[in-house]
Scaffold this active site. Structure first.
Site, short mmCIF file in Angstrom:
data_model
loop_
_atom_site.label_atom_id
_atom_site.label_comp_id
_atom_site.label_asym_id
_atom_site.label_seq_id
_atom_site.Cartn_x
_atom_site.Cartn_y
_atom_site.Cartn_z
N HIS A 28 -8.45 -0.12 6.14
CA HIS A 28 -7.08 0.10 6.63
C HIS A 28 -7.15 0.92 7.92
CE1 HIS A 28 -3.02 1.68 7.00
NE2 HIS A 28 -2.65 0.60 6.35
N LYS A 77 0.09 4.25 0.31
CA LYS A 77 -0.47 5.35 1.11
C LYS A 77 -0.47 6.63 0.28
CE LYS A 77 0.80 2.82 5.22
NZ LYS A 77 1.10 2.79 6.64
N GLU A 84 -3.65 -6.54 10.52
CA GLU A 84 -2.71 -5.42 10.70
C GLU A 84 -2.99 -4.74 12.03
OE1 GLU A 84 -1.01 -4.03 6.65
OE2 GLU A 84 -2.67 -2.73 7.23
N ASN A 144 0.87 -1.17 0.00
CA ASN A 144 0.00 0.00 0.00
C ASN A 144 0.92 1.22 0.00
OD1 ASN A 144 -1.71 2.11 0.78
ND2 ASN A 144 -1.86 1.40 2.90
N SER A 178 4.86 -3.06 9.84
CA SER A 178 6.32 -2.95 9.99
C SER A 178 7.07 -4.18 9.47
CB SER A 178 6.70 -2.66 11.44
OG SER A 178 6.23 -1.38 11.82
N GLU A 223 -5.51 3.32 9.08
CA GLU A 223 -5.45 4.79 8.95
C GLU A 223 -6.80 5.34 8.47
OE1 GLU A 223 -1.96 4.93 6.49
OE2 GLU A 223 -0.73 4.27 8.18
N GLY A 263 3.28 1.45 10.56
CA GLY A 263 3.87 2.76 10.27
C GLY A 263 5.02 3.14 11.18
#
Ligand code: PGA
Length: 257
Positions: free
Chosen positions: A97, A13, A169, A11, A215, A99, A175
């Site tokens: 996701h 982002k 995740e 991804n 990560s 975020e 991140g």
């Protein structure tokens, strides 16, 4: 790995212009070993979809959107429909996701409508689930991921899940500043997700790939890839260069053999 194929994707982002994404794909195709036994995918920003789609050509690398709206069209400024993703060359959409959930208020109820719409228009769905640090500390990780699955997949029927992939995740591992999850946690959570899928969809639930993300990098991918519970890896930062992408991929595959 319970499925035959290993799934591997990134991804991007909010990174890369269309030109940068095309350069990425060009290099990725060159660096990719010809005898690769993995299903690759990339999820660039919306603005890169059409150019990346052209650049991918017939490479069998899946192209995905980072989210979508549940409506076919309408007065939803700033949003993108599933049909628009398809028209831009995507065959996949990532939904839920962390975020999107945390920063943009994407709720389980909204995801329920998005998942249903995505399947209706013929997209594959990569549904992301995962608990945050407080929820893990409170021993609620499995309850949280089960609830996320329960609501987002409420309208999904058995025959549709051939187009479903799940990414576990955990929010605390994603991140900058994220801590990679231990292989023990990943195996345990993937088992719980598989159990949920089997309860909900019967034996067909075995066919849904469960990917780990958070990560993942060159140093730790070899700890996850050989786990029988891990059907693939979903990588952010470490795969934002073609060299990084291929390196994590190759080390993951090497660790399996
Ligand atoms: P990361 O991102 O690999 O940079 O932690 C993963 C993700 O957000 O999907």
């Amino acid at each position: 790995m319970s499925n035959q194929l290993f799934y591997f994707g990134s991804n991007f982002k909010m990174h890369q212009t269309p030109q940068e994404s095309v350069a990425f794909i060009r290099d990725l195709k060159q660096l990719r070993p010809s005898d690769l036994s993995a299903q690759l995918f990339v999820i660039p920003p919306f603005t890169s979809l059409t150019t990346v789609s052209d650049a991918l050509d017939n490479s069998n690398i899946w192209l995905g959107g980072q989210t979508m709206h549940w409506a076919a069209e309408g007065a939803f400024t700033g949003e993108i429909s599933g049909d628009m993703l398809i028209a831009s060359g995507a065959t996949l959409v990532m939904l839920g996701h962390a975020e999107r959930r945390q920063l943009f208020g994407e709720t389980d109820q909204a995801l329920r409508k998005k998942v249903a719409r995505a399947f209706r228009v013929g997209l594959r769905v990569l549904l992301c689930v995962g608990e945050d640090a407080q929820q893990r500390e409170d021993n609620l990780s499995k309850e949280i991921t089960s609830r996320q699955l329960q609501i987002a997949l409420a309208d999904v029927e058995c025959h549709q899940i051939s187009g479903l992939l799940i990414a576990y995740e955990p929010v605390w591992s994603i991140g900058e500043g994220g801590r990679p999850a231990s292989p023990t946690i990943v195996a345990d959570m993937h088992n719980s997700i598989r159990e949920w899928l089997l309860n909900r969809f019967g034996a067909t639930g075995h066919s849904v790939p469960i990917l780990y993300g958070g990560s993942v990098n060159e140093q730790n991918c070899g700890d996850y890839a050989p786990l029988e519970q891990v059907d693939g890896l979903f990588v952010g930062r470490a795969a934002w260069s073609p060299q990084g992408y291929i390196s994590v991929l190759q080390q993951s595959l090497a660790a399996q053999s």
